[in-house]
Write a protein that holds these residues in place. Structure first.
Motif, PDB file in Angstrom:
ATOM      1  N   PRO A  37       6.290   0.812   0.314  1.00 33.24           N
ATOM      2  CA  PRO A  37       7.332  -0.216   0.460  1.00 33.24           C
ATOM      3  C   PRO A  37       7.510  -0.558   1.938  1.00 33.24           C
ATOM      4  N   GLU A  38       7.725  -1.844   2.215  1.00 30.35           N
ATOM      5  CA  GLU A  38       7.775  -2.312   3.600  1.00 30.35           C
ATOM      6  C   GLU A  38       8.822  -1.577   4.428  1.00 30.35           C
ATOM      7  N   ARG A  39       8.429  -1.172   5.610  1.00 37.80           N
ATOM      8  CA  ARG A  39       9.278  -0.551   6.623  1.00 37.80           C
ATOM      9  C   ARG A  39       9.915   0.755   6.174  1.00 37.80           C
ATOM     10  N   LEU A  40       9.335   1.365   5.176  1.00 38.29           N
ATOM     11  CA  LEU A  40       9.869   2.650   4.728  1.00 38.29           C
ATOM     12  C   LEU A  40       9.248   3.759   5.574  1.00 38.29           C
ATOM     13  N   PRO A  41      10.064   4.620   6.230  1.00 38.43           N
ATOM     14  CA  PRO A  41       9.429   5.738   6.921  1.00 38.43           C
ATOM     15  C   PRO A  41       8.790   6.667   5.891  1.00 38.43           C
ATOM     16  N   LEU A  42       7.588   7.148   6.199  1.00 38.55           N
ATOM     17  CA  LEU A  42       6.977   8.163   5.344  1.00 38.55           C
ATOM     18  C   LEU A  42       7.724   9.466   5.554  1.00 38.55           C
ATOM     19  N   VAL A  43       7.859  10.266   4.514  1.00 33.33           N
ATOM     20  CA  VAL A  43       8.429  11.610   4.686  1.00 33.33           C
ATOM     21  C   VAL A  43       7.388  12.611   4.198  1.00 33.33           C
ATOM     22  N   GLU A  44       6.798  13.341   5.145  1.00 36.84           N
ATOM     23  CA  GLU A  44       5.853  14.394   4.780  1.00 36.84           C
ATOM     24  C   GLU A  44       6.625  15.679   4.507  1.00 36.84           C
ATOM     25  N   VAL A  55      -2.236  -0.079  12.510  1.00 32.36           N
ATOM     26  CA  VAL A  55      -0.819  -0.359  12.306  1.00 32.36           C
ATOM     27  C   VAL A  55      -0.035   0.913  12.639  1.00 32.36           C
ATOM     28  N   ILE A  56       1.198   0.725  13.132  1.00 37.11           N
ATOM     29  CA  ILE A  56       2.073   1.885  13.390  1.00 37.11           C
ATOM     30  C   ILE A  56       2.928   2.117  12.147  1.00 37.11           C
ATOM     31  N   GLN A  57       2.989   3.342  11.726  1.00 37.83           N
ATOM     32  CA  GLN A  57       3.844   3.709  10.603  1.00 37.83           C
ATOM     33  C   GLN A  57       4.781   4.832  11.059  1.00 37.83           C
ATOM     34  N   ILE A  58       6.077   4.661  10.817  1.00 32.66           N
ATOM     35  CA  ILE A  58       7.017   5.723  11.192  1.00 32.66           C
ATOM     36  C   ILE A  58       6.947   6.828  10.140  1.00 32.66           C
ATOM     37  N   VAL A  59       6.926   8.063  10.610  1.00 31.60           N
ATOM     38  CA  VAL A  59       6.787   9.199   9.694  1.00 31.60           C
ATOM     39  C   VAL A  59       7.736  10.318  10.121  1.00 31.60           C
ATOM     40  N   ARG A  60       8.313  10.967   9.137  1.00 29.23           N
ATOM     41  CA  ARG A  60       9.142  12.157   9.428  1.00 29.23           C
ATOM     42  C   ARG A  60       8.427  13.379   8.864  1.00 29.23           C
ATOM     43  N   TRP A  61       8.494  14.477   9.598  1.00 28.02           N
ATOM     44  CA  TRP A  61       7.940  15.745   9.120  1.00 28.02           C
ATOM     45  C   TRP A  61       9.101  16.528   8.502  1.00 28.02           C
ATOM     46  N   LEU A  97      13.156  14.210  13.504  1.00 26.45           N
ATOM     47  CA  LEU A  97      13.152  12.990  14.304  1.00 26.45           C
ATOM     48  C   LEU A  97      11.947  12.132  13.892  1.00 26.45           C
ATOM     49  N   PRO A  98      12.069  10.808  14.020  1.00 33.78           N
ATOM     50  CA  PRO A  98      10.946   9.961  13.603  1.00 33.78           C
ATOM     51  C   PRO A  98       9.776  10.026  14.588  1.00 33.78           C
ATOM     52  N   ARG A  99       8.572  10.099  14.045  1.00 32.58           N
ATOM     53  CA  ARG A  99       7.365  10.029  14.872  1.00 32.58           C
ATOM     54  C   ARG A  99       6.643   8.727  14.551  1.00 32.58           C
ATOM     55  N   ALA A 100       5.865   8.225  15.513  1.00 33.33           N
ATOM     56  CA  ALA A 100       5.068   7.013  15.280  1.00 33.33           C
ATOM     57  C   ALA A 100       3.633   7.448  15.029  1.00 33.33           C
ATOM     58  N   ALA A 101       3.059   7.001  13.901  1.00 36.31           N
ATOM     59  CA  ALA A 101       1.686   7.382  13.552  1.00 36.31           C
ATOM     60  C   ALA A 101       0.830   6.118  13.443  1.00 36.31           C
ATOM     61  N   ILE A 102      -0.426   6.231  13.875  1.00 38.02           N
ATOM     62  CA  ILE A 102      -1.329   5.080  13.891  1.00 38.02           C
ATOM     63  C   ILE A 102      -2.357   5.233  12.764  1.00 38.02           C
ATOM     64  N   PHE A 103      -2.461   4.209  11.917  1.00 36.57           N
ATOM     65  CA  PHE A 103      -3.426   4.191  10.810  1.00 36.57           C
ATOM     66  C   PHE A 103      -4.268   2.917  10.917  1.00 36.57           C
ATOM     67  N   THR A 104      -5.512   2.964  10.415  1.00 33.32           N
ATOM     68  CA  THR A 104      -6.298   1.724  10.347  1.00 33.32           C
ATOM     69  C   THR A 104      -5.707   0.834   9.259  1.00 33.32           C
ATOM     70  N   LYS A 105      -5.619  -0.471   9.520  1.00 36.99           N
ATOM     71  CA  LYS A 105      -5.074  -1.381   8.502  1.00 36.99           C
ATOM     72  C   LYS A 105      -6.178  -2.139   7.781  1.00 36.99           C
ATOM     73  N   ARG A 106      -7.420  -1.929   8.217  1.00 34.50           N
ATOM     74  CA  ARG A 106      -8.607  -2.458   7.517  1.00 34.50           C
ATOM     75  C   ARG A 106      -9.765  -1.539   7.879  1.00 34.50           C
ATOM     76  N   ASP A 107     -10.920  -1.750   7.230  1.00 33.14           N
ATOM     77  CA  ASP A 107     -12.095  -0.954   7.591  1.00 33.14           C
ATOM     78  C   ASP A 107     -12.466  -1.246   9.047  1.00 33.14           C
ATOM     79  N   VAL A 108     -12.856  -0.195   9.777  1.00 36.95           N
ATOM     80  CA  VAL A 108     -13.228  -0.344  11.189  1.00 36.95           C
ATOM     81  C   VAL A 108     -14.675   0.110  11.339  1.00 36.95           C
ATOM     82  N   VAL A 109     -15.489  -0.687  12.027  1.00 37.29           N
ATOM     83  CA  VAL A 109     -16.920  -0.352  12.118  1.00 37.29           C
ATOM     84  C   VAL A 109     -17.248   0.319  13.452  1.00 37.29           C
TER      85      VAL A 109
END
Ligand SMILES: C[S@@+](CC[C@H](N)C(=O)[O-])C[C@H]1O[C@@H](n2cnc3c(N)ncnc32)[C@H](O)[C@@H]1O
Length: 322
Positions: free
Chosen positions: A116-123, A242-248, A253-265
């Motif tokens: 869901p858009e702008r939802l912080p991930l919770v690990e 893309v940056i995704q906010i994630v909580r452990w 506290l929120p952390r910023a995590a970087i994920f590929t948003k498409r295949d990268v060659v």
């Protein structure tokens, strides 16, 4: 060429074609407060935020699940905390798990389309007893893709590139690259840093501060001096990450995590849109306040974007409030 800029702190080495990394002097795998202490979950530390509406977690025990392995001989890499197990895992049933199940090499992807858009991930939190066998702890496992820092396009300085020497030639969409780790600052501290930088010729150019804005919380991550490889990703108006906010854990506290948003060659530079982190990088409005105008920076304190994409907006994003 520099061997491993993480100096063995990441699971895989990260090389650099250039020995001179500018103002960068200390590699850290996770953000720290300016006094060097960890940002691991703490109610007291959380109250450092200078927002008025910081959640009051006083008196609550840290949220953990109770997942343990019944059969330690089970060959399945991650048998715990999958969506399938949601009836037995409090973390996943409460907040979801948007990662695919890991294979034997702990390869997992973020299902960006299901998020869901702008939802912080919770690990699951580092305190949860699921440890290594958890399917809901991807960003806690460090940098696991082969990367190199080297000069990027003209005027942007260094960048971070995918260089598959042991991975497949294509990095799939949803791959975790790294955290954006650095010193964790309040808005007041971030403003002071920017003023100090303007007065310190040794600090170099460029702005590394990423602002994380969530309801009731604003934090700024500054990897200028102490940080991880996230600091080498340049901005693009048409990015592949893309940056995704994630909580452990829900109370971290929120952390910023970087994920590929498409295949990268093979050989592609990794970029993200600096305006996408629930905020944006930049303190350029200070330039305006102080009457400073530099090459590539206009009267309103904006910096020209050199991403060269077809959809380039012309200017780097910046935060009006800083
Ligand atoms: C997080 S750093 C990125 C790494 C940086 N290139 C280096 O050499 O360390 C952000 C800074 O890089 C430069 N930069 C990044 N993306 C840019 C872009 N699209 N156009 C112009 N400058 C950019 C700006 O100076 C910006 O303040």
């Amino acid at each position: 060429m520099m061997g491993d800029i993480s100096k063995g702190q990441e699971p895989f080495p990260i090389s650099s074609l250039q020995d001179d990394l500018g103002s960068f002097n200390t590699y850290i795998t996770d953000s720290i407060f300016p006094d060097g202490t960890s940002i691991a979950s703490s109610k007291a530390e959380r109250n450092d935020s200078d927002d008025d509406e910081v959640d009051d977690l006083e008196g609550n025990d840290p949220w953990t699940c109770s997942c343990t392995i019944d059969d330690p001989e089970d060959q399945d890499v991650a048998v715990l905390c999958t969506v399938r197990d949601s009836d037995s895992c409090d973390c996943v049933s409460g907040f979801g798990n948007f990662y695919t199940k890991p294979d034997t090499h702990f390869h997992q992807l973020l299902n960006l389309d299901a998020l869901p858009e702008r939802l912080p991930l919770v690990e699951c939190s580092p305190q949860c007893p699921c440890f290594e066998r958890c399917a809901n702890k991807l960003t806690q496992r460090g940098v696991r893709v082969s990367l190199i820092t080297k000069p990027a396009s003209s005027g942007i300085g260094l960048g971070l590139f995918y260089t598959p020497n042991y991975d497949s030639p294509t990095l799939p969409k949803g791959t975790f690259i790294s955290l954006y780790a650095g010193e964790y600052l309040t808005t007041h501290q971030a403003r002071q840093r920017w003023i100090d930088q303007l007065n310190n010729p040794k600090a170099g150019e460029g702005n590394y501060v990423l602002s994380v804005k969530l309801p009731g919380e604003t934090w700024h991550i500054d990897p200028r001096y102490k940080g991880n490889i996230g600091r080498f990703l340049n901005h693009s108006c048409e990015p592949n990450c893309v940056i995704q906010i994630v909580r452990w854990g829900v109370d971290s506290l929120p952390r910023a995590a970087i994920f590929t948003k498409r295949d990268v060659v093979d050989g592609e530079e990794l970029t993200f849109d600096y305006a996408n982190a629930s905020g944006s990088t930049g303190m350029a409005s200070h330039l305006e306040e102080q009457g400073l105008v530099q090459d590539g920076i206009d009267q309103k304190g904006r910096t020209r974007c050199l991403c060269a994409s077809e959809r380039c907006r012309g200017w780097m994003p910046f935060d009006e409030r800083l």
